[in-house]
Design an enzyme around this catalytic site. Sequence first.
Site, PDB file in Angstrom:
ATOM      1  N   ARG A  87       9.559  -7.359   4.973  1.00  0.00           N
ATOM      2  CA  ARG A  87       9.306  -7.771   3.594  1.00  0.00           C
ATOM      3  C   ARG A  87      10.335  -8.833   3.204  1.00  0.00           C
ATOM      4  NH1 ARG A  87       7.435  -3.894  -1.292  1.00  0.00           N
ATOM      5  NH2 ARG A  87       7.561  -5.450  -2.932  1.00  0.00           N
ATOM      6  N   ARG A  97       1.773  -7.616   1.414  1.00  0.00           N
ATOM      7  CA  ARG A  97       3.087  -7.346   1.982  1.00  0.00           C
ATOM      8  C   ARG A  97       2.976  -6.430   3.190  1.00  0.00           C
ATOM      9  NH1 ARG A  97       3.954  -4.525  -3.090  1.00  0.00           N
ATOM     10  NH2 ARG A  97       3.842  -6.628  -3.854  1.00  0.00           N
ATOM     11  N   ASP A 100       5.162  -1.542   1.506  1.00  0.00           N
ATOM     12  CA  ASP A 100       5.526  -1.203   0.128  1.00  0.00           C
ATOM     13  C   ASP A 100       5.802   0.293   0.093  1.00  0.00           C
ATOM     14  OD1 ASP A 100       5.845  -1.693  -2.586  1.00  0.00           O
ATOM     15  OD2 ASP A 100       3.723  -1.409  -3.045  1.00  0.00           O
ATOM     16  N   ASP A 102       6.941   3.300  -2.550  1.00  0.00           N
ATOM     17  CA  ASP A 102       7.152   3.617  -3.969  1.00  0.00           C
ATOM     18  C   ASP A 102       7.512   5.088  -4.123  1.00  0.00           C
ATOM     19  OD1 ASP A 102       6.407   1.101  -4.995  1.00  0.00           O
ATOM     20  OD2 ASP A 102       4.282   1.626  -4.896  1.00  0.00           O
TER      21      ASP A 102
HETATM   22  N1  ROI Z   1      -4.304  -2.403  -3.202  1.00  0.00           N
HETATM   23  C1  ROI Z   1      -4.487  -1.358  -2.369  1.00  0.00           C
HETATM   24  N2  ROI Z   1      -5.730  -1.033  -2.015  1.00  0.00           N
HETATM   25  N3  ROI Z   1      -3.437  -0.644  -1.858  1.00  0.00           N
HETATM   26  C2  ROI Z   1      -2.152  -0.957  -2.176  1.00  0.00           C
HETATM   27  O1  ROI Z   1      -1.201  -0.295  -1.707  1.00  0.00           O
HETATM   28  C3  ROI Z   1      -1.912  -2.034  -3.066  1.00  0.00           C
HETATM   29  N4  ROI Z   1      -0.651  -2.386  -3.441  1.00  0.00           N
HETATM   30  C4  ROI Z   1      -0.431  -3.367  -4.315  1.00  0.00           C
HETATM   31  C5  ROI Z   1      -1.556  -4.083  -5.011  1.00  0.00           C
HETATM   32  C6  ROI Z   1      -1.329  -5.604  -4.930  1.00  0.00           C
HETATM   33  C7  ROI Z   1      -1.577  -3.624  -6.446  1.00  0.00           C
HETATM   34  N5  ROI Z   1      -2.861  -3.790  -4.417  1.00  0.00           N
HETATM   35  C8  ROI Z   1      -3.038  -2.732  -3.579  1.00  0.00           C
HETATM   36  O2  ROI Z   1       0.824  -3.675  -4.637  1.00  0.00           O
END
Ligand code: ROI
Length: 170
Positions: A87, A97, A100, A102
């Site tokens: 990243r 990315r 991610d 969270d």
């Molecule tokens: N869309 C999906 N399907 N899964 C994600 O983890 C994801 N993460 C994001 C955004 C851009 C909102 N879209 C996503 O950050």
Amino acid sequence: MDKVITYIGLGSNLQQPAQQLVNAIEAIKKLPQTNFIASSCFYRSKALTLDHEPTPDYLNAVVAIETQINPLSLLDDLQAIEFSQGRIRTEKRWQSRPLDLDILLYGNDVINNERLTIPHAEISRRDFVLVPLVEIAPDLEVPGLGKASGYLASCQETGLEKLSAPETIS
Ligand code: ROI
């Protein structure tokens, strides 16, 4: 300090998403003062985007850990894993990315500061967060919201597809 049960959402839509998730889970398992509890299946989902640009599908999953790491230090640790897996710091919100991570829930804590909002704002709104979360914690109560599973019928749908064992996903 007692260990706190924490749920982490994982997402990837670049640079071999399945391998990204597998590697991230391995890294999470190695965090200090932490026991790994469970991982959901991996799910394929259509990207939620701002501008409807063609965007690769995401793989998403949720893991549960119990940890003595405090929330901000855990965020630092997760961001270190994100950056070690490709990243880049200049990424904007809503951008594709490689990884991610969270923090969705940290015990029953409610945290609102400039770096963290816990419970994560999207828990009850997005199927790619809620479905894997409820898979590993069917009776979960979210502070301020109540039972997580109560939101399954009303959350935003992204054509979620449950995948089999991670090793078989390319
Ligand atoms: N869309 C999906 N399907 N899964 C994600 O983890 C994801 N993460 C994001 C955004 C851009 C909102 N879209 C996503 O950050």
